[in-house]
Design a protein around this motif. Structure first.
Motif, PDB file in Angstrom:
ATOM      1  N   LEU A 244      -1.670   8.317  -3.020  1.00 40.16           N
ATOM      2  CA  LEU A 244      -2.887   7.535  -3.236  1.00 40.16           C
ATOM      3  C   LEU A 244      -2.652   6.396  -4.218  1.00 40.16           C
ATOM      4  O   LEU A 244      -3.193   5.298  -4.053  1.00 40.16           O
ATOM      5  N   SER A 245      -1.848   6.651  -5.237  1.00 42.20           N
ATOM      6  CA  SER A 245      -1.576   5.616  -6.230  1.00 42.20           C
ATOM      7  C   SER A 245      -0.847   4.437  -5.590  1.00 42.20           C
ATOM      8  O   SER A 245      -1.174   3.273  -5.850  1.00 42.20           O
ATOM      9  N   ALA A 246       0.144   4.743  -4.727  1.00 39.55           N
ATOM     10  CA  ALA A 246       0.871   3.669  -4.052  1.00 39.55           C
ATOM     11  C   ALA A 246      -0.054   2.863  -3.149  1.00 39.55           C
ATOM     12  O   ALA A 246       0.029   1.628  -3.077  1.00 39.55           O
ATOM     13  N   SER A 247      -0.961   3.558  -2.447  1.00 35.42           N
ATOM     14  CA  SER A 247      -1.899   2.860  -1.560  1.00 35.42           C
ATOM     15  C   SER A 247      -2.911   2.045  -2.353  1.00 35.42           C
ATOM     16  O   SER A 247      -3.230   0.908  -1.990  1.00 35.42           O
ATOM     17  N   ALA A 248      -3.416   2.615  -3.453  1.00 37.18           N
ATOM     18  CA  ALA A 248      -4.423   1.908  -4.252  1.00 37.18           C
ATOM     19  C   ALA A 248      -3.830   0.670  -4.926  1.00 37.18           C
ATOM     20  O   ALA A 248      -4.528  -0.333  -5.120  1.00 37.18           O
ATOM     21  N   GLN A 249      -2.550   0.717  -5.280  1.00 42.75           N
ATOM     22  CA  GLN A 249      -1.917  -0.427  -5.934  1.00 42.75           C
ATOM     23  C   GLN A 249      -1.806  -1.635  -5.011  1.00 42.75           C
ATOM     24  O   GLN A 249      -1.651  -2.755  -5.488  1.00 42.75           O
ATOM     25  N   ARG A 250      -1.885  -1.403  -3.695  1.00 44.52           N
ATOM     26  CA  ARG A 250      -1.799  -2.511  -2.744  1.00 44.52           C
ATOM     27  C   ARG A 250      -3.149  -3.182  -2.497  1.00 44.52           C
ATOM     28  O   ARG A 250      -3.236  -4.090  -1.668  1.00 44.52           O
ATOM     29  N   GLU A 251      -4.208  -2.714  -3.175  1.00 51.13           N
ATOM     30  CA  GLU A 251      -5.533  -3.296  -2.954  1.00 51.13           C
ATOM     31  C   GLU A 251      -5.556  -4.782  -3.297  1.00 51.13           C
ATOM     32  O   GLU A 251      -6.082  -5.606  -2.545  1.00 51.13           O
TER      33      GLU A 251
END
Length: 255
Positions: A22-29
């Motif tokens: 989730l952290s990796a995905s959220a960082q791409r926001e």
């Protein structure tokens, strides 16, 4: 407690993996937001160009159709005038000055014929032009394909951004759950640490002595319990026997 600690360890490991994902995905926001803004701007610019080209195509087609229809009407009018002049000959009326043609018959007729030929040529041109403009030009088709592709890119980026935002929201929940389970694991670990797991020979001997001492009491308690369980049946049997004795005495007295 040991089983609880094991389960908590498995759950914490799974939550840790989920947190990393989730952290990796959220960082791409932020990246998705910037890309989406850029793609939307490019799509708007391309849409403006496409609409301008489509407007030009529609306008050209309408102009060609208007001119073709006007030439048709003009041709019909001139043809009717020519036919009328041919029918009347030199006695016909000039369509311009409304006088008898007389010796100008041939000149007027030739002028009408020339105008009709010019209109026929122009009419064929606009007919061909209408056929050419029946379908959108290749340039417009290419621009439409580009706009379609960019629209799909924007839609894909919108979905990616939505997933990144959802990941950020879920990440906060996972972090809170991790904190709760880590505290629970620490509590279980401390409680496990207070439990003695070795063999206590003195305690074992003491418990054996207590078991030997309490053995006879346990047997006596079992016997008393059995008697208590038979109390109801014994009372019922006693009442039945008393009734039989009373009946026998009455019978003896009668005899």
């Amino acid at each position: 407690l040991a089983e609880t600690a094991r389960v908590l360890g498995d759950e914490l490991a799974a939550l840790g993996e989920r947190q990393a994902t989730l952290s990796a995905s959220a960082q791409r926001e932020a990246e998705h937001t910037a890309q989406l803004s850029e793609r939307r701007g490019a799509l708007e610019d391309l849409t403006t160009v496409v609409e301008a080209r489509r407007t030009d195509w529609v306008r050209d087609r309408q102009e060609a159709e208007t001119k073709r229809d006007a030439l048709r009407r003009q041709y019909q009018d001139l043809k009717a005038q020519r036919d009328q002049i041919l029918d009347l000959g030199e006695e016909g009326i000039c369509p311009t000055c409304t006088r008898v043609l007389g010796e100008n018959f041939r000149k007027v007729l030739d002028a009408l014929e020339e105008q009709l030929e010019t209109i026929e040529v122009d009419g064929k041109y606009f007919k061909t032009r209408m056929e050419q403009l029946e379908q959108p030009p290749d340039e417009l088709k290419g621009l439409e394909e580009q706009r379609k592709g960019r629209s799909q890119e924007v839609a894909t980026l919108e979905r990616d951004l939505a997933r990144a935002q959802a990941a950020g929201q879920e990440l906060a929940v996972v972090v809170r759950e991790l904190g709760v389970k880590e505290q629970r694991q620490e509590s279980v670990t401390r409680e496990l640490g207070t439990i003695h797991t070795g063999f206590d020979a003195a305690r074992h001997a003491e418990l054996e002595r207590q078991t030997e001492r309490l053995g006879p009491l346990n047997e006596q308690a079992a016997r008393l319990s059995a008697r208590i369980d038979r109390e109801a049946a014994t009372r019922e049997e006693h009442a039945r026997v008393v009734a039989q004795v009373d009946a026998a005495r009455d019978r003896v007295a009668t005899m």
